[in-house]
Design a protein around this motif. Structure first.
Motif, PDB file in Angstrom:
ATOM      1  N   LEU A   1       7.283  -4.425   0.756  1.00  0.00           N
ATOM      2  CA  LEU A   1       6.535  -5.600   0.387  1.00  0.00           C
ATOM      3  C   LEU A   1       7.741  -7.060   0.980  1.00  0.00           C
ATOM      4  O   LEU A   1       7.745  -7.948   1.030  1.00  0.00           O
TER       5      LEU A   1
ATOM      6  N   THR B   1      -0.994  -8.366 -11.333  1.00  0.00           N
ATOM      7  CA  THR B   1       0.697  -8.485 -10.470  1.00  0.00           C
ATOM      8  C   THR B   1       0.226  -7.389  -9.870  1.00  0.00           C
ATOM      9  O   THR B   1       0.621  -6.537  -8.555  1.00  0.00           O
TER      10      THR B   1
ATOM     11  N   ALA C   1      -2.363  -6.742  -7.685  1.00  0.00           N
ATOM     12  CA  ALA C   1      -4.164  -6.800  -7.033  1.00  0.00           C
ATOM     13  C   ALA C   1      -3.808  -6.318  -5.142  1.00  0.00           C
ATOM     14  O   ALA C   1      -4.108  -6.541  -4.284  1.00  0.00           O
ATOM     15  N   ARG C   2      -3.086  -7.492  -5.157  1.00  0.00           N
ATOM     16  CA  ARG C   2      -1.427  -8.055  -4.032  1.00  0.00           C
ATOM     17  C   ARG C   2      -0.679  -7.726  -4.069  1.00  0.00           C
ATOM     18  O   ARG C   2       0.258  -8.552  -5.023  1.00  0.00           O
ATOM     19  N   GLY C   3       0.385  -7.865  -2.220  1.00  0.00           N
ATOM     20  CA  GLY C   3       1.857  -7.358  -2.571  1.00  0.00           C
ATOM     21  C   GLY C   3       2.497  -9.233  -2.101  1.00  0.00           C
ATOM     22  O   GLY C   3       3.658  -8.689  -1.520  1.00  0.00           O
ATOM     23  N   ARG C   4       2.001  -9.814  -3.095  1.00  0.00           N
ATOM     24  CA  ARG C   4       2.696 -10.884  -2.147  1.00  0.00           C
ATOM     25  C   ARG C   4       3.535 -11.668  -3.867  1.00  0.00           C
ATOM     26  O   ARG C   4       2.587 -11.758  -4.962  1.00  0.00           O
TER      27      ARG C   4
ATOM     28  N   VAL D   1       1.348 -14.052  -5.763  1.00  0.00           N
ATOM     29  CA  VAL D   1       0.171 -13.197  -7.223  1.00  0.00           C
ATOM     30  C   VAL D   1       1.352 -12.879  -7.889  1.00  0.00           C
ATOM     31  O   VAL D   1       0.713 -13.012  -8.798  1.00  0.00           O
TER      32      VAL D   1
ATOM     33  N   GLN E   1       1.873  -0.041  -5.730  1.00  0.00           N
ATOM     34  CA  GLN E   1       0.333  -0.284  -5.986  1.00  0.00           C
ATOM     35  C   GLN E   1       0.372   0.670  -7.064  1.00  0.00           C
ATOM     36  O   GLN E   1       0.160   0.578  -8.414  1.00  0.00           O
TER      37      GLN E   1
END
Length: 446
Positions: A46, A98, A100-103, A106, A179
């Motif tokens: 990421l 946490t 939900a999205r690898g950003r 977020v 994830q």
């Protein structure tokens, strides 16, 4: 006609309540520690910086500070049944967000939501135990509750081993999953919600059939009382701040550091993919030694403090143990078992010695404020150190290709040990003088 007194719940019923609220709290602990093994994966897949990774727990601490101001009020207003379930749902939502999205943005938002639920949930569980076990097996119940919660932390640290297929779904040579491990944490959040609902049902049924104890007052922060505490109290707060700031933020970054240190002995950048996976598993194990050793040492130090007093002296011993461990890990090839177990022993002194000491220093009527303030200051320490170590690792370019870059962070942690020793010496001087509260002399009566 006078109403007949209702019976107390059976021991089996009480222990069922203890089991389900402890499992709920264990889910909370698992979610918090679930990111510990993921720093290296976040960096590689990421493109996280160490600072961004530090924000994941720093944002939790910011939310926890807010919680300490309002959490007790919420529990008072809606009661423990609804409160534990509400806070468990917040923990689940935080875990889901946490994952939900690898950003970074977020994920930081998800950890913030977790912080809003997790700390208040711990307060609510403490209140439940007081209601169901006061005058009975209260100390033992607290011990079992903490045991289950820390076992969840151990499970999270060791998840690269027991959930290896989730971390590495395509085998050692394939890309690891960021994830999958977080989805296990979502499952832990679901378990926390389920156990909270079961507790709600158990207590609702008990209220119609049994005589339940009183929960007692909930720790709340009353600003008007802050400036009336003695210097001994503030020295205890300083010790808690330095010890916890040196240990919990270290755990945030420890698995990445341990992984790269282990790989350094097996060829570093030239190590095979299989060796990298094995090093990751070993690093999780070493990080789990902290809560494991504390689980053993905490009750032993509690018994020792009750037997001999000398509480400030024991904290001096803990500070001396803590000072060299980071430099041993950073600059020597000594087995990690030695410094990590030393750190675990030092870690155990805070709940065993310092937290109970507050009851000797502060009036009973102000204990809630004293503990809430202490916890708030600790969370500020977590916030500062998580960001500071992340920035230090980025500044020094710490990593497998530059293991010496971890040295700056290790020196920062070591300095906290020196500061802790200063607080412990000042506390011993204060408590050995005419204004002491008995921390060095009070022992348990046989």
């Amino acid at each position: 006609m006078a109403e007949l007194a209702r019976p107390e719940p059976s021991r089996l019923y009480r222990w069922a309540v203890l089991l389900f609220v402890s499992l709920a709290m264990g889910g909370n602990y698992y979610i918090y520690d679930s990111i510990n093994p993921l720093e290296g994966i976040f960096k590689d897949t990421l493109h996280f910086s160490a600072t961004a990774f530090g924000w994941l727990n720093a944002s939790y601490s910011v939310a926890a500070v807010v919680t300490l101001l309002i959490g007790g009020i919420i529990i008072d207003r809606i009661g423990t049944k609804k409160a534990i379930t509400f806070f468990a749902v917040l923990c689940l939502l935080g875990a889901a967000l946490t994952a939900a999205r690898g950003r970074p943005g977020v994920m930081i938002a998800g950890r913030t939501v977790l912080g809003l639920g997790a700390e208040s949930m711990i307060v609510a569980v403490t209140t439940v135990l007081a209601k169901w076990f006061k005058g009975k097996e209260l100390s033992f119940a607290f011990g079992i509750n903490l045991l289950i919660a820390r076992l969840a932390s151990v499970a999270a640290d060791n998840s690269p081993t027991w959930a290896n297929k989730v971390f590495y779904p395509n085998g050692p040579a394939g890309e690891p999953s960021w994830q999958g491990p977080l989805l296990i944490a979502v499952g832990a959040g679901g378990l926390a919600v389920l156990c909270s609902v079961i507790y709600w049902v158990l207590e609702s049924r008990a209220e119609g059939s049994y005589e339940l104890g009183q929960a007692g007052s909930i720790d709340k922060l009353e600003f008007g009382q802050i400036f009336r505490f003695s210097s001994s109290y503030w020295l205890v707060v300083g010790l808690c701040f330095t010890f916890y700031s040196a240990i919990f933020p270290f755990r945030t970054f420890a698995i990445d550091f341990f992984t790269n240190k282990i790989l350094g002995t097996y060829g570093g950048l030239s190590a095979s993919e299989a060796m990298r996976v094995l090093a990751h598993e070993r690093a999780g194990f070493f990080n789990s030694l902290l809560p494991l050793s504390a689980m053993v040492a905490t009750p032993l130090f509690g018994l020792l403090a009750d037997k001999i007093g000398k509480r400030a002296f024991l904290m001096m011993f803990g500070s001396i143990l803590l000072m060299p461990v980071y430099l041993m890990m950073g600059y020597t090839n000594i087995s990690l078992y030695v410094p990590v177990c030393m750190m675990g022993i030092a870690f155990s002194l805070i709940p065993a010695v310092m937290w109970p000491s507050v009851a000797y220093i502060v009036d009973q009527s102000r204990l809630g404020t004293a503990y809430a303030l202490m916890t708030l200051i600790q969370q500020i320490g977590f916030f500062i150190l998580n960001l500071l170590i992340g920035k230090a690792n980025d500044y020094a370019h710490a990593g497998l290709d530059n293991p010496g870059g971890y040295g700056l962070g290790m020196w920062i942690f070591s300095i906290l040990g020196f500061v802790g020793l200063t607080f412990a010496i000042l506390l011993r001087i204060r408590e050995s003088g005419p204004h002491g509260h008995g921390l060095e002399t009070i022992t348990a009566k046989a």
